[in-house]
Write a protein that holds these residues in place. Sequence first.
Motif, PDB file in Angstrom:
ATOM      1  N   GLN A   1       0.829  -1.211   0.000  1.00  0.00           N
ATOM      2  CA  GLN A   1       0.000   0.000   0.000  1.00  0.00           C
ATOM      3  C   GLN A   1       0.862   1.259   0.000  1.00  0.00           C
ATOM      4  OE1 GLN A   1      -3.460  -0.993   1.407  1.00  0.00           O
ATOM      5  NE2 GLN A   1      -2.598  -3.030   1.547  1.00  0.00           N
ATOM      6  N   GLY A   2       2.184   1.093  -0.126  1.00  0.00           N
ATOM      7  CA  GLY A   2       3.082   2.249  -0.114  1.00  0.00           C
ATOM      8  C   GLY A   2       3.150   2.895   1.262  1.00  0.00           C
ATOM      9  N   GLN A   3       2.957   2.103   2.309  1.00  0.00           N
ATOM     10  CA  GLN A   3       2.917   2.646   3.664  1.00  0.00           C
ATOM     11  C   GLN A   3       4.080   2.119   4.498  1.00  0.00           C
ATOM     12  OE1 GLN A   3       0.702   4.762   4.980  1.00  0.00           O
ATOM     13  NE2 GLN A   3      -0.981   4.772   3.502  1.00  0.00           N
ATOM     14  N   ASP A   4       4.241   2.739   5.641  1.00  0.00           N
ATOM     15  CA  ASP A   4       5.246   2.341   6.616  1.00  0.00           C
ATOM     16  C   ASP A   4       4.892   0.976   7.226  1.00  0.00           C
ATOM     17  OD1 ASP A   4       7.459   3.502   8.384  1.00  0.00           O
ATOM     18  OD2 ASP A   4       5.983   2.766   9.847  1.00  0.00           O
ATOM     19  N   ARG A   5       5.901   0.207   7.642  1.00  0.00           N
ATOM     20  CA  ARG A   5       5.646  -1.128   8.207  1.00  0.00           C
ATOM     21  C   ARG A   5       4.685  -1.098   9.396  1.00  0.00           C
ATOM     22  NH1 ARG A   5       8.966  -5.223   6.919  1.00  0.00           N
ATOM     23  NH2 ARG A   5       8.616  -6.136   8.959  1.00  0.00           N
ATOM     24  N   LEU A   6       4.793  -0.013  10.199  1.00  0.00           N
ATOM     25  CA  LEU A   6       3.928   0.073  11.396  1.00  0.00           C
ATOM     26  C   LEU A   6       2.449   0.143  11.029  1.00  0.00           C
ATOM     27  CD1 LEU A   6       6.043   2.355  13.715  1.00  0.00           C
ATOM     28  CD2 LEU A   6       5.223   0.036  14.238  1.00  0.00           C
ATOM     29  N   PHE A   7       2.173   0.686   9.859  1.00  0.00           N
ATOM     30  CA  PHE A   7       0.791   0.745   9.354  1.00  0.00           C
ATOM     31  C   PHE A   7       0.255  -0.691   9.231  1.00  0.00           C
ATOM     32  CE2 PHE A   7      -2.159   1.140   5.666  1.00  0.00           C
ATOM     33  CZ  PHE A   7      -2.974   2.178   6.121  1.00  0.00           C
ATOM     34  N   GLY A   8       1.097  -1.575   8.761  1.00  0.00           N
ATOM     35  CA  GLY A   8       0.710  -2.983   8.632  1.00  0.00           C
ATOM     36  C   GLY A   8       0.469  -3.614   9.993  1.00  0.00           C
ATOM     37  N   HIS A   9       1.345  -3.303  10.947  1.00  0.00           N
ATOM     38  CA  HIS A   9       1.172  -3.887  12.288  1.00  0.00           C
ATOM     39  C   HIS A   9      -0.159  -3.432  12.885  1.00  0.00           C
ATOM     40  CE1 HIS A   9       5.113  -5.506  12.042  1.00  0.00           C
ATOM     41  NE2 HIS A   9       5.762  -4.380  12.222  1.00  0.00           N
ATOM     42  N   SER A  10      -0.491  -2.138  12.723  1.00  0.00           N
ATOM     43  CA  SER A  10      -1.743  -1.696  13.366  1.00  0.00           C
ATOM     44  C   SER A  10      -2.962  -2.322  12.683  1.00  0.00           C
ATOM     45  CB  SER A  10      -1.842  -0.177  13.467  1.00  0.00           C
ATOM     46  OG  SER A  10      -1.575   0.388  12.239  1.00  0.00           O
TER      47      SER A  10
END
Length: 249
Positions: free
Chosen positions: A30-39
């Motif tokens: 999604q072109g996002q930071d890894r933490l975005f995935g964790h949340s």
Amino acid sequence: MNTEQQIDLTRIPEHIAVIMDGNGRWAKKQGQDRLFGHSFGVDAVRQTVNACQKLGVRYLTMYAFSTENWGRPKAEVDGLMELMVRTIVGEIPDLMKRKVRIHGIGDLEGLPEDCKAEMYNAIEVTKNNTGLHLILALNYSAKWEITKAVKKIAEKTKAGDLDPIAVNEELISANLSTAAFPDPELLIRTSGEMRLSNFLLWQCAYSEFYFTEVLWPDFNEEELYKAVIDFQFRERRFGKTSEQIINVE
Ligand code: IPE
Ligand code: IPE
Ligand code: MG
């Protein structure tokens, strides 16, 4: 017939263990930071808990943070710890309503103060709940756990409290952090990786493994049901022949 209806409710695994993997790749897509995935992974945890409760699974162990994960960039580790604290605190009212009992396996003492405090608090406030046992593997590694158990046994032997002859599989199991739980019949790992990554090495000696390409934030109730259906098609032979198993049934 929907997926849930295809499940034989008389043959539900008592204990399911999950290696939640793929948050980073999901975020990257999604072109996002890894933490975005964790949340986003938190909602997948909620869905997994819901599905297990609906099926009557008694124990659910989730690998949330491995000993090896300390090696990740500091910003990610800090973000994961913060997320853990926020999630534990935020979810307690709902977990109480659902009668979920929280347990922790892993080196909880090695966690940052706030995370450790919230974990101990969650374990304490949910200790009389009678529903699903939700076991969080935090700062966990199987080799750490086995080493600790061996050390404990060696100390008892040295002190003269234990005869080495009494060391057997039951005694080793009883000295692991999972002593109070049965071994998982089913182990699920998401994101297409097919390895244990230092998770429950002793306890998974005879578990059925289910690997799916689905990335953890996309995992949901339906995916859990698919794993259970797959499990129900397995023939668990425990070293015997297929004929022996069929004749017993
Ligand atoms: C699993 O997702 C979460 C933890 C290990 C904490 P990852 O962060 O390992 O995601 P990938 O494997 O890099 O995609
Ligand atoms: C395993 O995932 C640990 C957790 C799910 C908490 P990793 O993503 O850290 O595993 P490896 O490094 O790919 O084996
Ligand atoms: Mg990973």
